[in-house]
Design a protein around this motif. Sequence first.
Motif, PDB file in Angstrom:
ATOM      1  N   LEU A   1       4.156   1.651 -27.188  1.00 32.14           N
ATOM      2  CA  LEU A   1       3.134   1.008 -28.010  1.00 32.14           C
ATOM      3  C   LEU A   1       3.116   1.636 -29.399  1.00 32.14           C
ATOM      4  CD1 LEU A   1       1.001  -1.209 -27.467  1.00 32.14           C
ATOM      5  CD2 LEU A   1      -0.652   0.618 -27.056  1.00 32.14           C
ATOM      6  N   PRO A   2       3.633   0.932 -30.418  1.00 32.58           N
ATOM      7  CA  PRO A   2       3.724   1.521 -31.756  1.00 32.58           C
ATOM      8  C   PRO A   2       2.357   1.763 -32.397  1.00 32.58           C
ATOM      9  CG  PRO A   2       4.317  -0.805 -31.824  1.00 32.58           C
ATOM     10  CD  PRO A   2       4.176  -0.443 -30.382  1.00 32.58           C
ATOM     11  N   HIS A   3       2.255   2.868 -33.107  1.00 26.54           N
ATOM     12  CA  HIS A   3       1.037   3.206 -33.861  1.00 26.54           C
ATOM     13  C   HIS A   3       1.290   2.860 -35.334  1.00 26.54           C
ATOM     14  CE1 HIS A   3      -2.480   5.316 -35.308  1.00 26.54           C
ATOM     15  NE2 HIS A   3      -1.732   6.149 -36.024  1.00 26.54           N
ATOM     16  N   ILE A   4       0.633   1.812 -35.821  1.00 29.12           N
ATOM     17  CA  ILE A   4       0.798   1.397 -37.221  1.00 29.12           C
ATOM     18  C   ILE A   4      -0.577   1.378 -37.876  1.00 29.12           C
ATOM     19  CG2 ILE A   4       1.826  -0.293 -38.776  1.00 29.12           C
ATOM     20  CD1 ILE A   4       3.352  -1.457 -36.480  1.00 29.12           C
ATOM     21  N   PRO A   5      -0.947   2.444 -38.572  1.00 29.29           N
ATOM     22  CA  PRO A   5      -2.286   2.551 -39.166  1.00 29.29           C
ATOM     23  C   PRO A   5      -2.410   1.777 -40.489  1.00 29.29           C
ATOM     24  CG  PRO A   5      -1.032   4.530 -39.625  1.00 29.29           C
ATOM     25  CD  PRO A   5      -0.134   3.650 -38.805  1.00 29.29           C
ATOM     26  N   LEU A   6      -2.334   0.449 -40.428  1.00 29.80           N
ATOM     27  CA  LEU A   6      -2.317  -0.374 -41.648  1.00 29.80           C
ATOM     28  C   LEU A   6      -3.581  -0.195 -42.492  1.00 29.80           C
ATOM     29  CD1 LEU A   6      -0.743  -3.724 -40.362  1.00 29.80           C
ATOM     30  CD2 LEU A   6       0.374  -1.812 -41.527  1.00 29.80           C
TER      31      LEU A   6
ATOM     32  N   SER B   1      -0.507   3.635 -23.411  1.00 30.61           N
ATOM     33  CA  SER B   1      -1.457   2.909 -22.597  1.00 30.61           C
ATOM     34  C   SER B   1      -0.783   2.516 -21.298  1.00 30.61           C
ATOM     35  CB  SER B   1      -1.935   1.697 -23.389  1.00 30.61           C
ATOM     36  OG  SER B   1      -1.625   0.504 -22.815  1.00 30.61           O
ATOM     37  N   PHE B   2      -1.594   2.389 -20.263  1.00 31.91           N
ATOM     38  CA  PHE B   2      -1.084   2.015 -18.946  1.00 31.91           C
ATOM     39  C   PHE B   2      -1.884   0.795 -18.480  1.00 31.91           C
ATOM     40  CE2 PHE B   2      -0.718   6.626 -19.461  1.00 31.91           C
ATOM     41  CZ  PHE B   2       0.654   6.766 -19.368  1.00 31.91           C
ATOM     42  N   PRO B   3      -1.454  -0.391 -18.883  1.00 27.52           N
ATOM     43  CA  PRO B   3      -2.240  -1.602 -18.602  1.00 27.52           C
ATOM     44  C   PRO B   3      -2.430  -1.888 -17.126  1.00 27.52           C
ATOM     45  CG  PRO B   3      -0.040  -2.150 -19.444  1.00 27.52           C
ATOM     46  CD  PRO B   3      -0.219  -0.682 -19.623  1.00 27.52           C
TER      47      PRO B   3
ATOM     48  N   VAL C   1       0.855  -1.192   0.000  1.00 28.69           N
ATOM     49  CA  VAL C   1       0.000   0.000   0.000  1.00 28.69           C
ATOM     50  C   VAL C   1       0.890   1.241   0.000  1.00 28.69           C
ATOM     51  CG1 VAL C   1      -1.697   1.339   1.311  1.00 28.69           C
ATOM     52  CG2 VAL C   1      -1.926  -1.154   1.136  1.00 28.69           C
ATOM     53  N   PHE C   2       0.559   2.189  -0.892  1.00 30.36           N
ATOM     54  CA  PHE C   2       1.319   3.437  -1.001  1.00 30.36           C
ATOM     55  C   PHE C   2       0.396   4.638  -0.841  1.00 30.36           C
ATOM     56  CE2 PHE C   2       4.009   0.364  -3.103  1.00 30.36           C
ATOM     57  CZ  PHE C   2       5.292   0.742  -2.721  1.00 30.36           C
ATOM     58  N   ASP C   3       0.954   5.711  -0.303  1.00 31.08           N
ATOM     59  CA  ASP C   3       0.173   6.937  -0.113  1.00 31.08           C
ATOM     60  C   ASP C   3      -0.014   7.699  -1.418  1.00 31.08           C
ATOM     61  OD1 ASP C   3      -0.084   6.854   2.841  1.00 31.08           O
ATOM     62  OD2 ASP C   3       2.107   6.975   2.749  1.00 31.08           O
ATOM     63  N   ALA C   4       0.864   7.456  -2.391  1.00 33.71           N
ATOM     64  CA  ALA C   4       0.774   8.151  -3.685  1.00 33.71           C
ATOM     65  C   ALA C   4       1.527   7.346  -4.742  1.00 33.71           C
ATOM     66  CB  ALA C   4       1.341   9.561  -3.582  1.00 33.71           C
ATOM     67  N   VAL C   5       1.209   7.639  -6.015  1.00 36.31           N
ATOM     68  CA  VAL C   5       1.823   6.922  -7.136  1.00 36.31           C
ATOM     69  C   VAL C   5       2.244   7.921  -8.205  1.00 36.31           C
ATOM     70  CG1 VAL C   5       1.476   5.228  -8.982  1.00 36.31           C
ATOM     71  CG2 VAL C   5       0.441   4.840  -6.726  1.00 36.31           C
ATOM     72  N   MET C   6       3.466   7.750  -8.703  1.00 34.36           N
ATOM     73  CA  MET C   6       3.958   8.550  -9.825  1.00 34.36           C
ATOM     74  C   MET C   6       4.207   7.610 -11.004  1.00 34.36           C
ATOM     75  SD  MET C   6       6.591  11.047  -7.712  1.00 34.36           S
ATOM     76  CE  MET C   6       6.758  12.373  -8.919  1.00 34.36           C
ATOM     77  N   VAL C   7       3.431   7.781 -12.074  1.00 33.01           N
ATOM     78  CA  VAL C   7       3.550   6.925 -13.255  1.00 33.01           C
ATOM     79  C   VAL C   7       4.602   7.527 -14.182  1.00 33.01           C
ATOM     80  CG1 VAL C   7       2.341   5.918 -15.219  1.00 33.01           C
ATOM     81  CG2 VAL C   7       1.133   6.221 -13.043  1.00 33.01           C
ATOM     82  N   CYS C   8       5.717   6.831 -14.344  1.00 36.29           N
ATOM     83  CA  CYS C   8       6.854   7.358 -15.113  1.00 36.29           C
ATOM     84  C   CYS C   8       7.287   6.368 -16.189  1.00 36.29           C
ATOM     85  CB  CYS C   8       8.024   7.643 -14.177  1.00 36.29           C
ATOM     86  SG  CYS C   8       7.644   8.704 -12.784  1.00 36.29           S
ATOM     87  N   SER C   9       6.325   5.667 -16.764  1.00 38.22           N
ATOM     88  CA  SER C   9       6.652   4.570 -17.692  1.00 38.22           C
ATOM     89  C   SER C   9       6.756   5.008 -19.141  1.00 38.22           C
ATOM     90  CB  SER C   9       5.612   3.456 -17.560  1.00 38.22           C
ATOM     91  OG  SER C   9       4.300   3.967 -17.646  1.00 38.22           O
ATOM     92  N   GLY C  10       6.550   6.288 -19.436  1.00 31.89           N
ATOM     93  CA  GLY C  10       6.791   6.805 -20.780  1.00 31.89           C
ATOM     94  C   GLY C  10       5.669   6.554 -21.765  1.00 31.89           C
TER      95      GLY C  10
END
Length: 535
Positions: A152-157, A334-336, A139-148
Amino acid sequence: MAKKVAVIGAGVSGLISLKCCVDEGLEPTCFERTEDIGGLWRFKENVEDGRASIYQSVITNTSKEMSCFSDFPMPEDFPNFLHNSKLLEYFRIFAKNFDLLKYIQFQTTVISVKKCPDFSSSGQWKVVTQSYGKEESAVFDAVMVCSGHHILPHIPLKSFPGIERFKGQYFHSRQYKHPDGFEGKRILVIGIGNSASDIAVELCKKAAQVFVSTRHGSWVMSRISEDGYPWDMVFHTRFNSMLRNVLPRTVLKWMMEQQMNKWFNHENYGLEPQNKYLMKEPVLNDDLPSRLLYGAIKVKPRVKELTESSAIFEDETVEEDIDVIVFATGYTFSFPFLEESLVKVENNMVSLYKYIFPPHLEKSTLACIGLIQPLGSIFPTVELQARWVTRVFKGLCSLPSERTMMADIIKKNEEKIDLFGQSQSQILQTNYVDYLDELALEIGVKPALGSLLLTDLKLAVKLYFGPCNSYQYRLVGPGRWEGARAAILTQKQRILKPLKTRTLKVSSHFPVSFLLKILGILAVVVAFFFQLQWF
């Protein structure tokens, strides 16, 4: 008792977040899924799922003086633009200097981050992690999401009819590492961003022919600007930022055209942007124009259709015998490990207050660091984000109501569309100096130019007309650094140091006249009061 903070990721954003947590007396724990720090900037020969990937030759597009953390200048012998390995070296020095590695749990993947049952009163989060097949929760009092956001590549085929028939090789630029194996190939690069340009330039040295397909075109800049100084040291000044804010758009468009076409005429090279009113991020590439000049690269319009071995473009021209297609079409994010409702992207809008905080939480204990694309260096940007966030976590800064935050998000999105457009690549775009100052105001570290004009004129001139780098945000307020003023006044020395590798006889220069000094002082005063009347 110190608040416990979970930091997800040990890349640039994660490292500076750790330092800011420690500076504010918080107790951080960083979870890094790989075996080392560096994130995006740590090159690996193989592409790994869930991790950012770069090609071997990547060099920074922002200079060292504009990219270093605010109280930790880069070594003066470092080059002005750094190869990824050199930048990683700086991060290692930084982490060692501030003893950050002890807070990092390597080879640990965050599986989920969920609100605790009493979240409305405690603001706490249950974080589930996995390491070597074993799951743990805390359990944490706060969360910092730093995963960039380069994972996830965007490939509009679907936008490329006939791709299923194409018999050659195609892949996203994320998969590209080096030019080996592409000798004698005819290669089509889709896109005109920095990665597309870098890859095209590198491949054309070994390929039979490289084509670059672009829908909208782009301005292309050199890293070298006036008098040989790094481009961002000249471009990102408070004075220039003020002009961009107050001048009519038509004037700005004309000025931008003149500036960008100084190097080469973009229309002649087929690169002129379709909508020159948009302030999109320019491409930084020192070699692209010369490769176009001698035909190693050819610019083509949007691909209309693909066949088994050829590309048909919207101008009805056809290029036969295409062997490879590289999709340099950007990324989605995305942040799964987060619930989908926490960080939403709807209609090309990120619902985060100042690109950081979800506005609908009862407690402001979750923050996204680095989910932004400034028209400048990301490093000082994420540092100010982290400095503000940790002070919010500690209760030293507060956020407005949800209604106020949503109104600000909507307003900022409208401004973003007006300035940068609505394309996928512009979702996270923001003005550089304006955004830094916005965060600095929240923390209480924006330099007071008015008082400096009276107390420290030399510094005031540097702050207003010189490069707006991170040291400026250590002059006053929380986290004030005694070395900030000296760092600002000696940056030219650190720029020139790695270039002065040949001893020359010092030539005599006529000293700057007293008249020019007086004119410079008058210019500062006039510009300052000119700016005041617009606010």
